[in-house]
Scaffold this active site. Sequence first.
Site, short mmCIF file in Angstrom:
data_model
loop_
_atom_site.label_atom_id
_atom_site.label_comp_id
_atom_site.label_asym_id
_atom_site.label_seq_id
_atom_site.Cartn_x
_atom_site.Cartn_y
_atom_site.Cartn_z
N ASN A 189 0.85 -1.19 0.00
CA ASN A 189 0.00 0.00 0.00
C ASN A 189 0.88 1.24 0.00
OD1 ASN A 189 0.41 0.97 2.85
ND2 ASN A 189 -0.38 -1.08 3.28
N ARG A 190 0.27 2.41 -0.06
CA ARG A 190 1.02 3.65 -0.29
C ARG A 190 1.52 4.33 0.98
NH1 ARG A 190 0.51 4.79 -5.62
NH2 ARG A 190 -1.38 4.01 -6.65
#
Length: 220
Positions: A30-31
């Site tokens: 994920n970011r």
Amino acid sequence: LADGPLRGRRIVVTSGPTHEPIDPVRYIANRSSGAQGTALARALAGLGAEVVFVTGPASVPPPAGVEVIRVETAAEMLAAVQAALPADAAVFAAAVADWRVANAAPQKMKKDGSGRPPALEFSENPDILANVAGMGQGRPRLVVGFAAETHDVEAHARAKRARKGCDWIVANDVSPATGIMGGAENEVTLITPEGAETWPRLAKDEVAQRLAQRIAEALA
Ligand code: C5P
């Protein structure tokens, strides 16, 4: 270790994303940058705490003056947190992947020429925060979670606090329009058993310092 109100206190902080393997060379991620968790660990160490910083593969370097434990997956993060206990407090700032690939391949997956892509199957990861918050013997005195929401922030965060069994939730609005995710500033609502407080929009470092101060007061 610095001198300060957290001298002699041991605090576990999780931070960053997790990477969940698909095969030996591919993963799901994920970011999360790890910026807020890193700032918090730095602020806690600055107040004198002995910080164990359990971090996934973040894009910002870990702070100085803390014990750094690097992990990749949620399962590794849970094991590292359990090994780091007992502690006076635990703060869960990591963006842990909700699912891992159940059928991860031991060797690199290859195109088989059929034109049919492989099907990934998922299984749910352990909830590290809920696990630690639910400990009987050996539970840290203060367990703090984070909640990134895009709407009804306070209501969702209150529900999350109850569901996970933690003491505090630090909630923020990560709607794209706020520019908070990946940005340098944050605007948080702190949910405690006493109620909810919304802080002004501040630099992530200042949010970390305020939160560290509150943690010091709670452990005093
Ligand atoms: O349920 P949700 O992911 O929104 O909860 C966020 C909080 O729970 C964060 O504090 C996060 O670090 C923690 N968490 C965890 N383990 C998981 C999922 C979330 O510790 N598997």
